[in-house]
Design a protein around this motif. Structure first.
Motif, PDB file in Angstrom:
ATOM      1  N   CYS B  66     -29.678  58.114  55.582  1.00  0.00           N
ATOM      2  CA  CYS B  66     -28.832  58.080  54.320  1.00  0.00           C
ATOM      3  C   CYS B  66     -29.490  57.219  53.208  1.00  0.00           C
ATOM      4  CB  CYS B  66     -27.450  57.999  54.374  1.00  0.00           C
ATOM      5  SG  CYS B  66     -26.690  59.317  55.314  1.00  0.00           S
ATOM      6  N   HIS B  67     -30.417  56.518  53.572  1.00  0.00           N
ATOM      7  CA  HIS B  67     -31.134  55.705  52.525  1.00  0.00           C
ATOM      8  C   HIS B  67     -32.454  56.332  51.832  1.00  0.00           C
ATOM      9  CE1 HIS B  67     -28.712  52.620  54.296  1.00  0.00           C
ATOM     10  NE2 HIS B  67     -29.011  51.495  53.415  1.00  0.00           N
ATOM     11  N   PRO B  68     -32.485  56.280  50.420  1.00  0.00           N
ATOM     12  CA  PRO B  68     -33.567  56.763  49.882  1.00  0.00           C
ATOM     13  C   PRO B  68     -35.018  56.124  50.117  1.00  0.00           C
ATOM     14  CG  PRO B  68     -32.525  55.317  48.173  1.00  0.00           C
ATOM     15  CD  PRO B  68     -31.641  55.347  49.586  1.00  0.00           C
ATOM     16  N   ASP B  74     -36.239  60.338  44.892  1.00  0.00           N
ATOM     17  CA  ASP B  74     -34.926  60.106  44.197  1.00  0.00           C
ATOM     18  C   ASP B  74     -35.127  59.266  42.897  1.00  0.00           C
ATOM     19  OD1 ASP B  74     -33.104  61.898  45.645  1.00  0.00           O
ATOM     20  OD2 ASP B  74     -33.225  60.180  47.190  1.00  0.00           O
ATOM     21  N   LEU B  75     -35.983  58.207  43.073  1.00  0.00           N
ATOM     22  CA  LEU B  75     -36.278  57.410  41.984  1.00  0.00           C
ATOM     23  C   LEU B  75     -36.708  58.148  40.697  1.00  0.00           C
ATOM     24  CD1 LEU B  75     -36.417  54.496  40.575  1.00  0.00           C
ATOM     25  CD2 LEU B  75     -38.679  54.352  41.715  1.00  0.00           C
ATOM     26  N   THR B  81     -28.452  56.428  43.892  1.00  0.00           N
ATOM     27  CA  THR B  81     -27.231  56.070  43.565  1.00  0.00           C
ATOM     28  C   THR B  81     -27.166  54.909  42.581  1.00  0.00           C
ATOM     29  OG1 THR B  81     -27.120  54.312  45.341  1.00  0.00           O
ATOM     30  CG2 THR B  81     -26.298  56.552  45.938  1.00  0.00           C
ATOM     31  N   ARG B  82     -26.310  54.464  41.628  1.00  0.00           N
ATOM     32  CA  ARG B  82     -26.392  53.615  40.869  1.00  0.00           C
ATOM     33  C   ARG B  82     -26.849  52.146  41.704  1.00  0.00           C
ATOM     34  NH1 ARG B  82     -22.882  49.881  40.071  1.00  0.00           N
ATOM     35  NH2 ARG B  82     -21.179  50.849  41.149  1.00  0.00           N
ATOM     36  N   ALA B  94     -39.530  50.619  40.139  1.00  0.00           N
ATOM     37  CA  ALA B  94     -39.374  51.511  38.905  1.00  0.00           C
ATOM     38  C   ALA B  94     -40.632  51.323  37.882  1.00  0.00           C
ATOM     39  CB  ALA B  94     -38.168  51.324  38.246  1.00  0.00           C
ATOM     40  N   SER B  95     -41.381  50.373  38.250  1.00  0.00           N
ATOM     41  CA  SER B  95     -42.486  50.032  37.437  1.00  0.00           C
ATOM     42  C   SER B  95     -43.821  49.507  37.942  1.00  0.00           C
ATOM     43  CB  SER B  95     -42.282  48.930  36.310  1.00  0.00           C
ATOM     44  OG  SER B  95     -41.935  47.950  37.217  1.00  0.00           O
ATOM     45  N   LEU B  96     -44.132  50.685  39.119  1.00  0.00           N
ATOM     46  CA  LEU B  96     -45.254  50.577  39.659  1.00  0.00           C
ATOM     47  C   LEU B  96     -46.426  51.272  38.904  1.00  0.00           C
ATOM     48  CD1 LEU B  96     -44.118  51.600  43.545  1.00  0.00           C
ATOM     49  CD2 LEU B  96     -44.398  49.234  42.508  1.00  0.00           C
ATOM     50  N   SER B  97     -47.488  50.795  39.034  1.00  0.00           N
ATOM     51  CA  SER B  97     -48.991  51.646  38.696  1.00  0.00           C
ATOM     52  C   SER B  97     -48.938  52.698  39.220  1.00  0.00           C
ATOM     53  CB  SER B  97     -49.934  50.775  38.683  1.00  0.00           C
ATOM     54  OG  SER B  97     -50.355  50.650  40.211  1.00  0.00           O
TER      55      SER B  97
END
Lengths: 174, 174
Positions: B66-68, B74-75, B81-82, B94-97
């Motif tokens: 159930c984990h992303p 999903d990102l 999820t929040r 969220a800021s990978l090259s």
């Protein structure tokens, strides 16, 4: 979808497809993926049923508490899951008179105060009169009997939701 | 919210509040409500931990499934999820090259092929370099050891999410 397609799904697609056959419990679908390949639809259903049966009593109560009230807050707010919306509508819960709604809320509140979980019934196998009768009758059960009764309803709901998603065929008898 | 407020919640409000302390597993919060009143935050945490420990291996794998993915679908789609969004962002996911994203996808896919569940790590207690190192290292574990390792990460995530919701105080020591 036939059973061979079901067996070919990666866990993400399996959970996307079957994540709500038990209301708001993707954990259960995600768990039974471990038991694939499934011989047929009944085999998949049996693994879900066994998983629920093997939960502690608190876990069974947890399964029940993930269900919405019948004709309750979520129906009024439009926040039911797609499956519950369809099932409650079909059983007439979306078209109760104001008096019936008030009676339903009162009975639901009484039931929840008594048992600590919501009244769960396979609405598709019933109708407004049957639901009210069952709600009245089952409110008289003791906790152990009522938990068992409610979990049986969860399994009936699951069975119908599964049959909506997976085709049976002559080779894979139900 | 202090522990006495937690103990006063009806199950609906309890599940609304704690339903995602274990990712997408409101069933677990709904189950542990049965054990209230909780002496303190640690007591609530212990009940969640015990519930997970008592699941069959398939159930533990279900929790993991159930984990992303980290830096996954999903990102990219904005459907985390929040809580996961915040945790993955804070760990730099969220800021990978583009190169790092490709490497992450490759490693995630390898890991999932090997274990049948996603790589779970308490991102808030790590950073980009640490996550990549752990992903590499843990991929070498056998299934039993890795399942245990991943479940421990679920508990760390749960602990931080709980502490974000429930105040500790001097009377109710953590």
């Amino acid at each position: 979808m036939d059973i061979s397609t079901v067996n070919s799904l990666c866990y993400e697609d399996f959970v996307d497809t079957f994540g709500n056959v038990v209301e708001k419990a993707p954990l259960i679908a995600a768990a039974v993926w471990s038991y694939r390949p499934f011989a047929n639809l009944s085999d998949l259903e049996a693994h879900i049923s066994d998983f629920i049966d093997n939960l502690p009593e608190s876990g069974k109560e947890g399964v029940l508490r993930c269900h919405p009230d019948l004709a309750g807050r979520d129906l009024q707010r439009g926040t039911l899951t797609r499956e519950s919306q369809e099932e409650q509508s079909q059983a007439g819960m979306a078209s109760l008179s104001p008096e019936e709604t008030t009676r339903m809320h009162h009975l639901n509140a009484e039931y929840k105060r008594r048992f600590g979980f919501p009244f769960v019934i396979c609405a598709k196998m019933s109708d407004k009169a049957g639901i009210l009768r069952q709600l009245n009758e089952r409110s008289g059960n003791d906790l152990t009997k009522e938990r068992e009764c409610a979990i049986n309803e969860v399994k009936k709901i699951c069975c119908l939701r599964l049959r909506n998603l997976v085709l049976s065929d002559t080779r894979n008898k139900l």
